[in-house]
Design a protein around this motif. Sequence first.
Motif, PDB file in Angstrom:
ATOM      1  N   PHE A  63      55.295  41.084   7.108  1.00 10.69           N
ATOM      2  CA  PHE A  63      54.045  41.108   7.871  1.00 10.69           C
ATOM      3  C   PHE A  63      54.303  40.784   9.344  1.00 10.69           C
ATOM      4  O   PHE A  63      53.728  41.415  10.231  1.00 10.69           O
ATOM      5  CB  PHE A  63      53.024  40.134   7.273  1.00 10.69           C
ATOM      6  N   GLU A  64      55.168  39.827   9.581  1.00 13.52           N
ATOM      7  CA  GLU A  64      55.494  39.439  10.964  1.00 13.52           C
ATOM      8  C   GLU A  64      56.073  40.627  11.737  1.00 13.52           C
ATOM      9  O   GLU A  64      55.635  40.940  12.850  1.00 13.52           O
ATOM     10  CB  GLU A  64      56.494  38.278  10.931  1.00 13.52           C
ATOM     11  N   LYS A  65      57.037  41.305  11.163  1.00 12.59           N
ATOM     12  CA  LYS A  65      57.688  42.440  11.843  1.00 12.59           C
ATOM     13  C   LYS A  65      56.760  43.651  11.933  1.00 12.59           C
ATOM     14  O   LYS A  65      56.823  44.415  12.901  1.00 12.59           O
ATOM     15  CB  LYS A  65      58.988  42.813  11.129  1.00 12.59           C
ATOM     16  N   THR A  66      55.905  43.825  10.939  1.00 15.43           N
ATOM     17  CA  THR A  66      54.930  44.919  10.961  1.00 15.43           C
ATOM     18  C   THR A  66      53.916  44.703  12.078  1.00 15.43           C
ATOM     19  O   THR A  66      53.578  45.625  12.824  1.00 15.43           O
ATOM     20  CB  THR A  66      54.230  45.032   9.592  1.00 15.43           C
ATOM     21  N   ARG A  67      53.435  43.474  12.207  1.00 19.39           N
ATOM     22  CA  ARG A  67      52.492  43.130  13.277  1.00 19.39           C
ATOM     23  C   ARG A  67      53.137  43.393  14.640  1.00 19.39           C
ATOM     24  O   ARG A  67      52.519  43.968  15.549  1.00 19.39           O
ATOM     25  CB  ARG A  67      52.085  41.659  13.129  1.00 19.39           C
ATOM     26  N   GLU A  68      54.373  42.965  14.777  1.00 17.02           N
ATOM     27  CA  GLU A  68      55.115  43.174  16.027  1.00 17.02           C
ATOM     28  C   GLU A  68      55.222  44.664  16.365  1.00 17.02           C
ATOM     29  O   GLU A  68      55.024  45.066  17.513  1.00 17.02           O
ATOM     30  CB  GLU A  68      56.515  42.558  15.852  1.00 17.02           C
ATOM     31  N   LEU A  69      55.490  45.488  15.362  1.00 16.74           N
ATOM     32  CA  LEU A  69      55.583  46.935  15.558  1.00 16.74           C
ATOM     33  C   LEU A  69      54.237  47.509  15.997  1.00 16.74           C
ATOM     34  O   LEU A  69      54.166  48.296  16.949  1.00 16.74           O
ATOM     35  CB  LEU A  69      56.055  47.621  14.275  1.00 16.74           C
ATOM     36  N   GLY A  70      53.167  47.134  15.324  1.00 14.87           N
ATOM     37  CA  GLY A  70      51.838  47.621  15.668  1.00 14.87           C
ATOM     38  C   GLY A  70      51.447  47.248  17.088  1.00 14.87           C
ATOM     39  O   GLY A  70      50.899  48.067  17.838  1.00 14.87           O
ATOM     40  N   GLU A  71      51.728  46.014  17.476  1.00 12.42           N
ATOM     41  CA  GLU A  71      51.425  45.562  18.841  1.00 12.42           C
ATOM     42  C   GLU A  71      52.226  46.358  19.862  1.00 12.42           C
ATOM     43  O   GLU A  71      51.687  46.788  20.885  1.00 12.42           O
ATOM     44  CB  GLU A  71      51.716  44.068  18.975  1.00 12.42           C
ATOM     45  N   TRP A  72      53.517  46.539  19.605  1.00 17.04           N
ATOM     46  CA  TRP A  72      54.367  47.300  20.532  1.00 17.04           C
ATOM     47  C   TRP A  72      53.860  48.732  20.684  1.00 17.04           C
ATOM     48  O   TRP A  72      53.786  49.247  21.803  1.00 17.04           O
ATOM     49  CB  TRP A  72      55.821  47.298  20.060  1.00 17.04           C
ATOM     50  N   CYS A  73      53.514  49.348  19.577  1.00 18.72           N
ATOM     51  CA  CYS A  73      52.997  50.722  19.643  1.00 18.72           C
ATOM     52  C   CYS A  73      51.777  50.787  20.546  1.00 18.72           C
ATOM     53  O   CYS A  73      51.695  51.631  21.445  1.00 18.72           O
ATOM     54  CB  CYS A  73      52.652  51.232  18.247  1.00 18.72           C
TER      55      CYS A  73
END
Length: 177
Positions: A18-28
């Motif tokens: 979840f942490e890395k997924t959130r980071e990816l979504g924010e970066w996108c």
Amino acid sequence: MKICVFCSANSNIEPVYFEKTRELGEWCAKNGHSIVFGGCDMGLMECVAEAAYSNGGMTIGVVPSKIEENGHVSPHLSVEIPCDNLSDRKDLLLLKSDIVIALPGGIGTLDEIFTVAASATIGYHRKKVILYNISGFWNSLIALLDDLQQKGMIRGDWHRHIVVANSLEEIKNECKD
């Protein structure tokens, strides 16, 4: 860029996913990339959608009728594209995206990865799948693909169609191409 995200709709999984997924979504979102995903309000699917949407990103959900019927459509959709079934969903996800990132997932995610990769091998498109190998999640699949290639079951190098990224930095580099 329109980035398709394949991932788990389960919530009872490792917090690091979840942490890395959130980071990816924010970066996108912060870099003007749209998220194209399965439109579900559960697990990593909802996590990436919420992260992108709440940071001003465009989220495009391709929602099969069963997801709609069961009341599991993400509230974090900029655009909802309804479809009949999972085959239609895969076709639309691929059509609406420029590149694919596979986060941790199960049978559905594997189906999506291999549908995209197989269609690329015979020339239907030139899109690649990036396996986001969070905490080594995809190591077993990578070993299997290497074994299949060594046994001559895969023509050419599977890395032409499926790329492994172990960090968000590596994903960023792949998205520059």
